[in-house]
Design a protein around this motif. Sequence first.
Motif, short mmCIF file in Angstrom:
data_model
loop_
_atom_site.label_atom_id
_atom_site.label_comp_id
_atom_site.label_asym_id
_atom_site.label_seq_id
_atom_site.Cartn_x
_atom_site.Cartn_y
_atom_site.Cartn_z
N ALA A 94 23.60 62.35 22.88
CA ALA A 94 23.42 62.53 21.44
C ALA A 94 22.06 63.12 21.12
CB ALA A 94 23.60 61.20 20.72
N LEU A 95 21.04 62.71 21.87
CA LEU A 95 19.69 63.20 21.64
C LEU A 95 19.43 64.55 22.29
CD1 LEU A 95 17.69 59.88 22.12
CD2 LEU A 95 18.08 61.10 19.96
N GLY A 96 20.07 64.81 23.42
CA GLY A 96 19.69 65.97 24.20
C GLY A 96 20.70 67.08 24.34
N GLU A 97 21.84 66.97 23.69
CA GLU A 97 22.88 67.98 23.87
C GLU A 97 23.26 68.58 22.52
OE1 GLU A 97 27.40 67.42 25.07
OE2 GLU A 97 26.10 67.22 26.82
N ASP A 98 23.50 69.87 22.51
CA ASP A 98 24.01 70.53 21.31
C ASP A 98 25.53 70.43 21.29
OD1 ASP A 98 21.51 71.31 20.38
OD2 ASP A 98 21.53 73.13 21.59
N GLY A 99 26.08 70.60 20.13
CA GLY A 99 27.53 70.59 19.98
C GLY A 99 28.07 69.19 19.74
N PRO A 100 29.33 69.13 19.34
CA PRO A 100 29.94 67.83 19.07
C PRO A 100 30.12 67.02 20.35
CG PRO A 100 31.59 69.56 18.95
CD PRO A 100 30.27 70.24 19.14
N ILE A 101 30.10 65.71 20.19
CA ILE A 101 30.30 64.80 21.31
C ILE A 101 31.42 63.84 20.93
CG2 ILE A 101 29.26 62.96 22.70
CD1 ILE A 101 26.54 64.29 22.14
N VAL A 102 32.32 63.61 21.88
CA VAL A 102 33.43 62.69 21.69
C VAL A 102 33.20 61.49 22.61
CG1 VAL A 102 35.94 62.38 21.82
CG2 VAL A 102 34.98 64.61 21.16
N VAL A 103 33.26 60.30 22.03
CA VAL A 103 33.00 59.07 22.77
C VAL A 103 34.26 58.21 22.79
CG1 VAL A 103 31.65 56.94 22.84
CG2 VAL A 103 30.55 59.09 22.20
N HIS A 104 34.68 57.84 23.98
CA HIS A 104 35.79 56.91 24.19
C HIS A 104 35.19 55.52 24.24
CE1 HIS A 104 38.53 54.53 26.65
NE2 HIS A 104 39.47 55.44 26.52
N GLU A 105 35.47 54.69 23.24
CA GLU A 105 34.85 53.37 23.15
C GLU A 105 35.73 52.48 22.28
OE1 GLU A 105 32.74 50.28 23.48
OE2 GLU A 105 31.75 52.01 24.38
N ALA B 234 31.35 44.46 16.44
CA ALA B 234 30.53 44.96 15.34
C ALA B 234 29.19 45.48 15.87
CB ALA B 234 30.32 43.87 14.30
N SER B 235 28.64 44.83 16.89
CA SER B 235 27.35 45.27 17.44
C SER B 235 27.47 46.65 18.08
CB SER B 235 26.82 44.24 18.44
OG SER B 235 27.72 44.08 19.52
N THR B 236 28.59 46.95 18.69
CA THR B 236 28.79 48.29 19.28
C THR B 236 28.87 49.33 18.17
OG1 THR B 236 29.95 47.37 21.18
CG2 THR B 236 30.34 49.70 20.71
N ARG B 237 29.59 49.01 17.11
CA ARG B 237 29.69 49.95 15.98
C ARG B 237 28.32 50.18 15.33
NH1 ARG B 237 34.19 46.62 15.27
NH2 ARG B 237 33.38 45.68 13.36
N ALA B 238 27.53 49.12 15.22
CA ALA B 238 26.19 49.26 14.65
C ALA B 238 25.31 50.12 15.56
CB ALA B 238 25.56 47.88 14.45
N LEU B 239 25.42 49.92 16.86
CA LEU B 239 24.66 50.74 17.81
C LEU B 239 25.03 52.21 17.68
CD1 LEU B 239 22.75 51.08 20.29
CD2 LEU B 239 24.79 50.73 21.71
N LEU B 240 26.31 52.50 17.57
CA LEU B 240 26.76 53.89 17.45
C LEU B 240 26.27 54.50 16.13
CD1 LEU B 240 30.32 53.41 18.93
CD2 LEU B 240 28.47 54.77 19.94
N ALA B 241 26.26 53.73 15.05
CA ALA B 241 25.73 54.22 13.78
C ALA B 241 24.23 54.51 13.92
CB ALA B 241 25.98 53.20 12.66
N ARG C 87 27.13 68.83 14.91
CA ARG C 87 26.33 67.61 15.07
C ARG C 87 27.18 66.36 14.86
NH1 ARG C 87 22.28 67.77 17.95
NH2 ARG C 87 21.32 66.03 16.90
N ASP C 88 28.47 66.45 15.13
CA ASP C 88 29.35 65.28 14.99
C ASP C 88 29.38 64.47 16.28
OD1 ASP C 88 30.02 65.81 12.38
OD2 ASP C 88 32.01 66.61 12.83
N LEU C 89 29.42 63.17 16.11
CA LEU C 89 29.65 62.22 17.19
C LEU C 89 30.93 61.50 16.81
CD1 LEU C 89 28.65 60.61 19.72
CD2 LEU C 89 27.50 59.09 18.12
N LEU C 90 32.03 61.87 17.46
CA LEU C 90 33.32 61.28 17.16
C LEU C 90 33.58 60.13 18.12
CD1 LEU C 90 36.07 61.36 15.60
CD2 LEU C 90 36.92 62.73 17.53
N VAL C 91 33.82 58.95 17.57
CA VAL C 91 34.15 57.78 18.38
C VAL C 91 35.66 57.57 18.29
CG1 VAL C 91 33.80 55.30 18.69
CG2 VAL C 91 31.89 56.75 17.93
N VAL C 92 36.31 57.62 19.44
CA VAL C 92 37.75 57.37 19.53
C VAL C 92 37.89 55.91 19.94
CG1 VAL C 92 39.93 58.00 20.63
CG2 VAL C 92 38.22 59.77 20.10
N ALA C 93 38.38 55.09 19.01
CA ALA C 93 38.37 53.64 19.19
C ALA C 93 39.78 53.07 19.10
CB ALA C 93 37.48 53.00 18.12
#
Length: 188
Positions: free
Chosen positions: A77-88, A93-100, A12-18
């Motif tokens: 994030a809502l509809g898929e199982d397994g970890p997700i990696v996001v290139h962003e 700060a608003s983008t980081r808040a949205l991702l949180a 259930r990880d959402l990894l953001v590569v920033a």
Amino acid sequence: MSEPSVLELGPRDLLVVAGLPGAGKTTMLRHAAAGLSVLDSDQVRERLGAVVPAAVPYRWYRPLVHAWHRLRIVGRALGEDGPIVVHEPSTRASTRALLALVGVVSGRSVRLLFLDVPAEIALAGQRSRGRVVRARSFARHVRRVGKWREELLAGEVPVGWRSVRVVDRVGAGRMRLVAKVSRWESVP
């Protein structure tokens, strides 16, 4: 060559590569994220670019690309199982808040892998890929990342995020992202 640095991702990880545009996020993900679900705005850009007339400059449909990219993040994030990696880049700060917020709503742990690359090296990276972000836009990215970068280097984890890992370009080249396999999933 030294050993790879492995980052295990839970189911259930959402990894953001920033990092700054040109820092090497795409290059790193091409080699490090084999077999993982990766969401990149370039995927959307290519799809739209295939149907938008060539005479239409990218800057005219860039907002649509970014909106679609963010909708894909929420949907996966809502509809898929397994970890997700996001290139962003996540310099806003608003983008980081949205991702949180996406993490809270989807029940995912939001983690950050920040590529700490100086602006001049990121700019050289843009030139080498043949696509340079407009000077004013890049300057905004650099300005916005300043204080946030200092906080990350001091070990501060942003509110709503589970963990932070900061790597330079060399570290990014050694990075391997793997889905953590539980003992219940392994086959004897």
